[in-house]
Scaffold this motif. Structure first.
Motif, PDB file in Angstrom:
ATOM      1  N   PRO A   1     114.329  -3.820   0.240  1.00 27.52           N
ATOM      2  CA  PRO A   1     113.209  -4.762   0.325  1.00 27.52           C
ATOM      3  C   PRO A   1     113.466  -6.024  -0.508  1.00 27.52           C
ATOM      4  O   PRO A   1     114.405  -6.073  -1.319  1.00 27.52           O
ATOM      5  CB  PRO A   1     112.045  -3.953  -0.254  1.00 27.52           C
ATOM      6  N   ALA A   2     112.627  -7.025  -0.314  1.00 21.41           N
ATOM      7  CA  ALA A   2     112.715  -8.257  -1.105  1.00 21.41           C
ATOM      8  C   ALA A   2     112.656  -7.913  -2.587  1.00 21.41           C
ATOM      9  O   ALA A   2     111.916  -7.011  -3.001  1.00 21.41           O
ATOM     10  CB  ALA A   2     111.567  -9.191  -0.741  1.00 21.41           C
ATOM     11  N   GLY A   3     113.463  -8.599  -3.374  1.00 20.53           N
ATOM     12  CA  GLY A   3     113.499  -8.353  -4.811  1.00 20.53           C
ATOM     13  C   GLY A   3     114.422  -7.227  -5.216  1.00 20.53           C
ATOM     14  O   GLY A   3     114.488  -6.868  -6.392  1.00 20.53           O
ATOM     15  N   ALA A   4     115.133  -6.663  -4.260  1.00 14.81           N
ATOM     16  CA  ALA A   4     116.096  -5.600  -4.547  1.00 14.81           C
ATOM     17  C   ALA A   4     117.411  -5.920  -3.845  1.00 14.81           C
ATOM     18  O   ALA A   4     117.418  -6.373  -2.700  1.00 14.81           O
ATOM     19  CB  ALA A   4     115.572  -4.244  -4.078  1.00 14.81           C
ATOM     20  N   LEU A   5     118.498  -5.709  -4.553  1.00 19.18           N
ATOM     21  CA  LEU A   5     119.834  -5.907  -3.989  1.00 19.18           C
ATOM     22  C   LEU A   5     120.637  -4.639  -4.171  1.00 19.18           C
ATOM     23  O   LEU A   5     120.456  -3.908  -5.152  1.00 19.18           O
ATOM     24  CB  LEU A   5     120.560  -7.051  -4.702  1.00 19.18           C
ATOM     25  N   GLY A   6     121.545  -4.405  -3.244  1.00 13.91           N
ATOM     26  CA  GLY A   6     122.428  -3.254  -3.347  1.00 13.91           C
ATOM     27  C   GLY A   6     123.857  -3.663  -3.069  1.00 13.91           C
ATOM     28  O   GLY A   6     124.116  -4.515  -2.207  1.00 13.91           O
ATOM     29  N   PHE A   7     124.784  -3.065  -3.812  1.00  9.87           N
ATOM     30  CA  PHE A   7     126.201  -3.331  -3.639  1.00  9.87           C
ATOM     31  C   PHE A   7     126.980  -2.029  -3.691  1.00  9.87           C
ATOM     32  O   PHE A   7     126.628  -1.111  -4.429  1.00  9.87           O
ATOM     33  CB  PHE A   7     126.718  -4.284  -4.734  1.00  9.87           C
ATOM     34  N   ARG A   8     128.049  -1.980  -2.897  1.00  8.08           N
ATOM     35  CA  ARG A   8     128.930  -0.818  -2.864  1.00  8.08           C
ATOM     36  C   ARG A   8     130.313  -1.263  -3.316  1.00  8.08           C
ATOM     37  O   ARG A   8     130.880  -2.215  -2.780  1.00  8.08           O
ATOM     38  CB  ARG A   8     128.994  -0.244  -1.454  1.00  8.08           C
ATOM     39  N   ALA A   9     130.849  -0.567  -4.315  1.00  5.01           N
ATOM     40  CA  ALA A   9     132.198  -0.839  -4.818  1.00  5.01           C
ATOM     41  C   ALA A   9     133.139   0.215  -4.265  1.00  5.01           C
ATOM     42  O   ALA A   9     132.845   1.409  -4.312  1.00  5.01           O
ATOM     43  CB  ALA A   9     132.210  -0.808  -6.346  1.00  5.01           C
ATOM     44  N   SER A  10     134.271  -0.256  -3.727  1.00  4.34           N
ATOM     45  CA  SER A  10     135.273   0.674  -3.209  1.00  4.34           C
ATOM     46  C   SER A  10     136.655   0.116  -3.525  1.00  4.34           C
ATOM     47  O   SER A  10     136.817  -1.086  -3.751  1.00  4.34           O
ATOM     48  CB  SER A  10     135.098   0.878  -1.709  1.00  4.34           C
ATOM     49  N   GLY A  11     137.637   0.992  -3.525  1.00  4.68           N
ATOM     50  CA  GLY A  11     138.995   0.557  -3.836  1.00  4.68           C
ATOM     51  C   GLY A  11     139.056  -0.070  -5.213  1.00  4.68           C
ATOM     52  O   GLY A  11     138.333   0.320  -6.124  1.00  4.68           O
ATOM     53  N   GLN A  12     139.902  -1.072  -5.369  1.00  2.56           N
ATOM     54  CA  GLN A  12     140.038  -1.804  -6.623  1.00  2.56           C
ATOM     55  C   GLN A  12     139.094  -3.005  -6.584  1.00  2.56           C
ATOM     56  O   GLN A  12     139.156  -3.816  -5.661  1.00  2.56           O
ATOM     57  CB  GLN A  12     141.484  -2.269  -6.821  1.00  2.56           C
ATOM     58  N   VAL A  13     138.222  -3.116  -7.571  1.00  2.00           N
ATOM     59  CA  VAL A  13     137.270  -4.219  -7.647  1.00  2.00           C
ATOM     60  C   VAL A  13     137.861  -5.306  -8.529  1.00  2.00           C
ATOM     61  O   VAL A  13     138.297  -5.038  -9.652  1.00  2.00           O
ATOM     62  CB  VAL A  13     135.904  -3.742  -8.183  1.00  2.00           C
TER      63      VAL A  13
ATOM     64  N   ALA B   1     115.538   5.139  -2.126  1.00  2.00           N
ATOM     65  CA  ALA B   1     114.081   5.292  -2.149  1.00  2.00           C
ATOM     66  C   ALA B   1     113.512   4.838  -3.491  1.00  2.00           C
ATOM     67  O   ALA B   1     112.471   4.166  -3.540  1.00  2.00           O
ATOM     68  CB  ALA B   1     113.705   6.746  -1.869  1.00  2.00           C
ATOM     69  N   TRP B   2     114.180   5.176  -4.588  1.00  5.05           N
ATOM     70  CA  TRP B   2     113.694   4.808  -5.921  1.00  5.05           C
ATOM     71  C   TRP B   2     113.689   3.289  -6.108  1.00  5.05           C
ATOM     72  O   TRP B   2     112.733   2.711  -6.615  1.00  5.05           O
ATOM     73  CB  TRP B   2     114.555   5.496  -6.986  1.00  5.05           C
ATOM     74  N   ILE B   3     114.759   2.637  -5.695  1.00  5.50           N
ATOM     75  CA  ILE B   3     114.850   1.180  -5.802  1.00  5.50           C
ATOM     76  C   ILE B   3     113.812   0.501  -4.903  1.00  5.50           C
ATOM     77  O   ILE B   3     113.306  -0.564  -5.211  1.00  5.50           O
ATOM     78  CB  ILE B   3     116.288   0.705  -5.452  1.00  5.50           C
ATOM     79  N   SER B   4     113.476   1.132  -3.796  1.00  2.03           N
ATOM     80  CA  SER B   4     112.575   0.539  -2.804  1.00  2.03           C
ATOM     81  C   SER B   4     111.095   0.809  -3.066  1.00  2.03           C
ATOM     82  O   SER B   4     110.242   0.265  -2.365  1.00  2.03           O
ATOM     83  CB  SER B   4     112.930   1.052  -1.407  1.00  2.03           C
ATOM     84  N   GLU B   5     110.776   1.640  -4.061  1.00  2.00           N
ATOM     85  CA  GLU B   5     109.364   1.932  -4.352  1.00  2.00           C
ATOM     86  C   GLU B   5     108.610   0.642  -4.637  1.00  2.00           C
ATOM     87  O   GLU B   5     109.136  -0.254  -5.299  1.00  2.00           O
ATOM     88  CB  GLU B   5     109.243   2.847  -5.583  1.00  2.00           C
ATOM     89  N   PRO B   6     107.374   0.536  -4.170  1.00  2.00           N
ATOM     90  CA  PRO B   6     106.584  -0.666  -4.463  1.00  2.00           C
ATOM     91  C   PRO B   6     106.386  -0.835  -5.965  1.00  2.00           C
ATOM     92  O   PRO B   6     106.252   0.145  -6.693  1.00  2.00           O
ATOM     93  CB  PRO B   6     105.240  -0.402  -3.769  1.00  2.00           C
TER      94      PRO B   6
END
Length: 130
Positions: free
Chosen positions: A9-21, A116-121
């Motif tokens: 949702p708005a105000g939340a960002l998600g990122f996935r790290a894989s391999g060498q960052v 779900a936790w990050i997306s809670e209102p």
């Protein structure tokens, strides 16, 4: 490599790290997305998934991560770290007290719970603000 996780949702960002960052991953993906989000949000929530194919951070990436965290030190509302990498879990547990946000650790098998936790209102305060 870092890629954005869609569907938050708005105000939340998600990122996935894989391999060498690398530092380039931070400067080209993560930093611009976070800076743009802070331009329109006072507080952000962050979901950071370090999956089973993660091999490590280069020194430049670790420096970029530290700089980004300090630049927006009080701007984080919630941070969900999803990983089974032992040293990351230990570090997050040991240093969690220094993070001015609600920090919660999840195992890779709990990814949906983290989403779900990050997306809670957000709760509404006495002034009617979220």
């Amino acid at each position: 490599m870092i890629e954005q996780i869609p569907g938050l949702p708005a105000g939340a960002l998600g990122f996935r790290a894989s391999g060498q960052v690398t530092a380039t991953d931070y400067s080209q993906v993560l930093v611009p997305d976070i800076e743009a989000a802070f331009a329109i949000n006072r507080k952000l929530r962050l979901l950071y998934h370090v999956g089973p194919d993660f091999t490590g951070f280069d020194a430049g990436a670790m420096w970029e991560d530290a700089q980004l965290g300090f630049r927006h030190f009080s701007g984080w509302d919630r941070v969900a770290l999803v990983t089974d990498v032992p040293w990351m879990r230990v570090t997050a547990t040991a240093m969690g007290f220094a993070v001015p946000a609600e920090l919660k650790l999840f195992h890779n098998a709990q990814f949906d719970e983290a989403m779900a936790w990050i997306s809670e209102p957000r709760p509404v305060d006495d002034d009617g603000n979220k």
